[in-house]
Scaffold this motif. Structure first.
Motif, PDB file in Angstrom:
ATOM      1  N   GLY A  96      -2.487 -21.400  83.032  1.00 13.57           N
ATOM      2  CA  GLY A  96      -3.686 -21.095  83.809  1.00 13.57           C
ATOM      3  C   GLY A  96      -4.319 -22.345  84.390  1.00 13.57           C
ATOM      4  O   GLY A  96      -4.763 -22.362  85.538  1.00 13.57           O
ATOM      5  N   ARG A  97      -4.343 -23.412  83.596  1.00 19.39           N
ATOM      6  CA  ARG A  97      -4.878 -24.686  84.103  1.00 19.39           C
ATOM      7  C   ARG A  97      -4.004 -25.238  85.219  1.00 19.39           C
ATOM      8  O   ARG A  97      -4.507 -25.787  86.197  1.00 19.39           O
ATOM      9  CB  ARG A  97      -5.014 -25.690  82.962  1.00 19.39           C
ATOM     10  CG  ARG A  97      -6.174 -25.381  82.059  1.00 19.39           C
ATOM     11  CD  ARG A  97      -6.354 -26.396  80.969  1.00 19.39           C
ATOM     12  NE  ARG A  97      -7.551 -26.078  80.201  1.00 19.39           N
ATOM     13  CZ  ARG A  97      -7.743 -26.446  78.960  1.00 19.39           C
ATOM     14  NH1 ARG A  97      -6.826 -27.157  78.322  1.00 19.39           N
ATOM     15  NH2 ARG A  97      -8.843 -26.113  78.326  1.00 19.39           N
ATOM     16  N   LYS A  98      -2.692 -25.096  85.070  1.00 21.51           N
ATOM     17  CA  LYS A  98      -1.793 -25.561  86.130  1.00 21.51           C
ATOM     18  C   LYS A  98      -2.017 -24.785  87.423  1.00 21.51           C
ATOM     19  O   LYS A  98      -2.007 -25.362  88.507  1.00 21.51           O
ATOM     20  CB  LYS A  98      -0.331 -25.437  85.685  1.00 21.51           C
ATOM     21  CG  LYS A  98       0.076 -26.482  84.686  1.00 21.51           C
ATOM     22  CD  LYS A  98       1.559 -26.432  84.442  1.00 21.51           C
ATOM     23  CE  LYS A  98       1.937 -27.594  83.546  1.00 21.51           C
ATOM     24  NZ  LYS A  98       3.346 -27.907  83.591  1.00 21.51           N
ATOM     25  N   VAL A  99      -2.222 -23.479  87.305  1.00 19.27           N
ATOM     26  CA  VAL A  99      -2.486 -22.657  88.486  1.00 19.27           C
ATOM     27  C   VAL A  99      -3.809 -23.077  89.127  1.00 19.27           C
ATOM     28  O   VAL A  99      -3.903 -23.200  90.362  1.00 19.27           O
ATOM     29  CB  VAL A  99      -2.501 -21.157  88.122  1.00 19.27           C
ATOM     30  CG1 VAL A  99      -3.070 -20.318  89.247  1.00 19.27           C
ATOM     31  CG2 VAL A  99      -1.097 -20.693  87.766  1.00 19.27           C
ATOM     32  N   ASP A 100      -4.832 -23.318  88.304  1.00 21.57           N
ATOM     33  CA  ASP A 100      -6.126 -23.752  88.829  1.00 21.57           C
ATOM     34  C   ASP A 100      -6.010 -25.089  89.564  1.00 21.57           C
ATOM     35  O   ASP A 100      -6.609 -25.284  90.619  1.00 21.57           O
ATOM     36  CB  ASP A 100      -7.161 -23.875  87.710  1.00 21.57           C
ATOM     37  CG  ASP A 100      -7.576 -22.517  87.160  1.00 21.57           C
ATOM     38  OD1 ASP A 100      -7.271 -21.488  87.799  1.00 21.57           O
ATOM     39  OD2 ASP A 100      -8.214 -22.498  86.080  1.00 21.57           O
TER      40      ASP A 100
END
Length: 112
Positions: A96-100
């Motif tokens: 999720g952090r990578k997507v953000d």
């Protein structure tokens, strides 16, 4: 990150409810205690869906994962389910952090 983490938490909501049904078969546990603990934990899952991006939201999620694993003391299958959901939680936070970050980079490129 919010969508992935919220999906994991909603899955946990249902698993906790089903674990409550299994725990009611234990003669040592009163149904009032089982449903009080399950109800509070299920409410925490739903409340955490809205608090993921706030400070401490991810840490509360980790505390919930530890509690889910610890519930295996009363419902042994929860050891396995707790570990599965802890891995899902890790993946939700990590990816999720990578997507953000990718969304932020894309938005910065669009502005330039």
């Amino acid at each position: 990150m919010r969508t992935l983490c919220a999906s994991t938490l909603i899955g946990e909501f249902f698993i906790i409810g089903f674990a409550g049904l299994v725990a009611m078969k234990d003669a040592d546990l009163s149904s009032g205690t089982v449903w009080t603990v399950c109800g509070i934990t299920m409410f925490l899952c739903v409340a955490l869906c809205g608090m993921i991006t706030r400070p401490g939201g991810v840490a509360l999620g980790w505390a919930l994962q530890i509690a889910l694993i610890a519930s295996g003391v009363f419902v042994p299958a929860m050891y396995f389910m707790g570990v599965v959901f802890a891995l899902l939680w890790w993946a939700s936070v990590h990816f999720g952090r990578k997507v953000d970050e990718a969304k932020a980079r894309f938005a910065a490129q669009q502005e330039a």
